[in-house]
Design a protein around this motif. Structure first.
Motif, PDB file in Angstrom:
ATOM      1  N   THR A 293       1.019  -1.075  -0.057  1.00  0.00           N
ATOM      2  CA  THR A 293      -0.041   0.010   0.030  1.00  0.00           C
ATOM      3  C   THR A 293       0.913   1.072   0.005  1.00  0.00           C
ATOM      4  O   THR A 293       1.450   1.664   1.145  1.00  0.00           O
ATOM      5  CB  THR A 293      -1.001   0.014   1.119  1.00  0.00           C
ATOM      6  OG1 THR A 293      -1.583  -1.524   1.420  1.00  0.00           O
ATOM      7  CG2 THR A 293      -1.892   1.176   1.022  1.00  0.00           C
TER       8      THR A 293
ATOM      9  N   THR B  84       0.050   0.607   6.528  1.00  0.00           N
ATOM     10  CA  THR B  84      -0.001   1.580   5.539  1.00  0.00           C
ATOM     11  C   THR B  84       1.545   1.749   5.304  1.00  0.00           C
ATOM     12  O   THR B  84       2.117   2.363   6.092  1.00  0.00           O
ATOM     13  CB  THR B  84      -0.838   2.824   5.696  1.00  0.00           C
ATOM     14  OG1 THR B  84      -2.213   2.467   5.822  1.00  0.00           O
ATOM     15  CG2 THR B  84      -0.700   3.868   4.708  1.00  0.00           C
TER      16      THR B  84
ATOM     17  N   TRP C 263      -0.342  10.256  10.106  1.00  0.00           N
ATOM     18  CA  TRP C 263      -0.523   8.763  10.643  1.00  0.00           C
ATOM     19  C   TRP C 263      -0.901   8.921  12.293  1.00  0.00           C
ATOM     20  O   TRP C 263      -1.953   8.097  12.547  1.00  0.00           O
ATOM     21  CB  TRP C 263       0.583   7.958  10.598  1.00  0.00           C
ATOM     22  CG  TRP C 263       0.564   7.458   9.141  1.00  0.00           C
ATOM     23  CD1 TRP C 263      -0.073   7.768   8.140  1.00  0.00           C
ATOM     24  CD2 TRP C 263       2.047   6.850   8.511  1.00  0.00           C
ATOM     25  NE1 TRP C 263       0.360   6.982   6.935  1.00  0.00           N
ATOM     26  CE2 TRP C 263       1.823   6.633   7.154  1.00  0.00           C
ATOM     27  CE3 TRP C 263       3.454   6.432   9.038  1.00  0.00           C
ATOM     28  CZ2 TRP C 263       2.674   5.974   6.470  1.00  0.00           C
ATOM     29  CZ3 TRP C 263       4.023   5.940   8.307  1.00  0.00           C
ATOM     30  CH2 TRP C 263       3.992   5.632   6.747  1.00  0.00           C
TER      31      TRP C 263
ATOM     32  N   SER D 151      -6.279   8.989   2.641  1.00  0.00           N
ATOM     33  CA  SER D 151      -6.359   7.794   3.630  1.00  0.00           C
ATOM     34  C   SER D 151      -6.785   7.628   4.940  1.00  0.00           C
ATOM     35  O   SER D 151      -7.349   6.937   5.456  1.00  0.00           O
ATOM     36  CB  SER D 151      -5.021   7.230   3.578  1.00  0.00           C
ATOM     37  OG  SER D 151      -4.023   7.687   4.397  1.00  0.00           O
TER      38      SER D 151
END
Length: 425
Positions: free
Chosen positions: A20, A87, A105, A30
């Motif tokens: 990914t 990810t 993130w 995302s």
């Protein structure tokens, strides 16, 4: 073999693993997936890799090890039923992109991160400590090993940084120790050590620590020689090495830079023992440079060696990056170890309050002389404590040569003392 050589040496071919991969522009999109992921029994882990930057030569070996290991565990039930949402971002070894990825993130309730380079990992020390997000890096900088700042010389306490294997400083110390013993056996009266690497956080990480220990062992330390990370014609650097009279040259770079330096030094007639850091030595580099008796450290066996845990490594490799054949380097295997230590800490966390960054950190301290289940003989027994993140002090030393084929043999193994004055340095 040909497929692997092309993939690692050129640094341009797209790796065949279905990662990914996200650009920074796609990171914001995302985040929209976060809400639905939270409704499931899953946890989110970010994964920084370098597949297109200056360390891609080994990045494309290590990154798939982490990725394949996590996918394998997910396919076999996850962390006692909890899936890891992974990810991966190719940040091309650019610190600003790594920092931006971390920021995005961390807003997704990231519980842990698999990291990569020294510059970005060290830049994130304070952020991950504040956010209580453990980072399992492929940087083995000793600056990441003092969790409480116990050593007055430590620049920053790093309570949420972990890595599998001895630090760059400790592997260089082990190599200096080997060199001093080798010189004694050969009757060399004035053994001289020299550091050859770029002026960058990764090659520089062990420089001062190794210099101090080499001098403590009675060696002369020549002035370091700056060698760029990018491959080039290094005859000028090699002539400087030759003029220094150094018999033991520490190769602080990796990949194409190491290959270019060895070839250039061969051209100008340098006679020295070359000792690479853990990223500088593997069968791909040895073949590409046609090295003779190159010395380098390792913290796992090599692929296919007869140890109990190699069966699991083979299953992971054949289910992922090496489904079509090929031979992983030991960097891939270290990636597997990094992922498995993280996942076993997650399993402990799940049984002790839930999988959070803080509990994963506690899980890293729950065992002593610890090997992840199924990887016996592959990952060496390691111990992390809340005062010392030097998980492993044992260094295996190997010698590799190319003569129509690559031959690598282990020639030494040493366990360094856990000295207080070495913590964080």
């Amino acid at each position: 073999m040909k497929r692997q050589k092309k993939q690692y040496a050129e640094g341009k071919e797209e790796t065949k693993v279905k990662h990914t991969k996200l650009t920074l522009l796609a990171l914001s999109a995302s985040l929209l997936l976060g809400a639905s992921a939270q409704a499931q029994d899953s946890v989110f882990v970010g994964h920084l890799v370098d597949y297109t930057g200056p360390t891609a030569f080994v990045g494309k070996a290590y990154g798939p090890g982490v990725y394949d290991a996590i996918n394998y565990v997910n396919a076999h039930g996850g962390i006692d039923g909890t899936q890891i949402e992974l990810t991966q971002l190719d940040y091309a070894y650019k610190v600003p992109e790594a920092l931006a990825a971390y920021k995005a993130w961390s807003s997704r309730d990231m519980v842990a991160m698999q990291g990569w380079g020294t510059a970005d990992t060290e830049a994130l020390i304070s952020f991950v400590a504040k956010d209580k997000i453990p980072v399992f890096s492929a940087s083995y900088s000793a600056h990441l090993t003092d969790p409480q700042g116990t050593n007055p010389a430590t620049q920053k306490p790093a309570p949420y940084n972990f890595f599998y294997g001895p630090s760059y400083s400790d592997t260089c110390r082990a190599l200096a120790q080997w060199a001093a013993e080798d010189a004694k056996e050969k009757g060399i009266e004035n053994p001289t050590f020299l550091h050859a690497g770029d002026n960058h956080p990764y090659p520089n990480a062990p420089k001062e620590a190794c210099k101090a220990y080499a001098e403590e062992l009675g060696m002369t330390v020549a002035d370091p020689v700056v060698v760029p990370m990018a491959p080039g014609d290094f005859k000028a650097q090699c002539l400087t090495i030759k003029e220094s009279g150094a018999q033991y040259v520490y190769l602080a770079n990796l990949g194409g830079s190491v290959v270019a330096l060895l070839k250039s030094c061969g051209t100008v007639g340098v006679e020295a023992n070359y000792m690479g850091n853990v990223w500088a030595g593997d069968y791909v580099t040895i073949e590409a440079s046609q090295a003779k008796n190159m010395i380098f450290p390792s913290s796992t066996p090599f692929y296919g060696q007869d140890v109990p845990g190699m069966d699991l490594v083979t299953k992971i490799a054949e289910s992922g990056e090496f489904a079509d054949g090929g031979k992983p380097t030991h960097h891939y295997i270290r990636g597997i170890c990094s992922a498995y230590y993280m996942m076993e800490a997650m399993a402990w966390a799940k049984e002790n309050g839930g999988i959070t960054g803080e509990n994963i950190k506690k899980g890293m301290y729950a065992k002593q002389d610890w090997v992840p289940e199924g990887l016996e003989g592959v990952c060496l027994p390691s111990t992390w404590t809340d005062t010392d993140h030097r998980g492993l002090m044992t260094v295996a030393i190997n010698q590799g040569s190319y003569d129509g084929e690559v031959k690598i043999e282990r020639i030494n193994e040493t366990t360094l003392p856990r000295r207080d004055d070495w913590l964080g340095l």
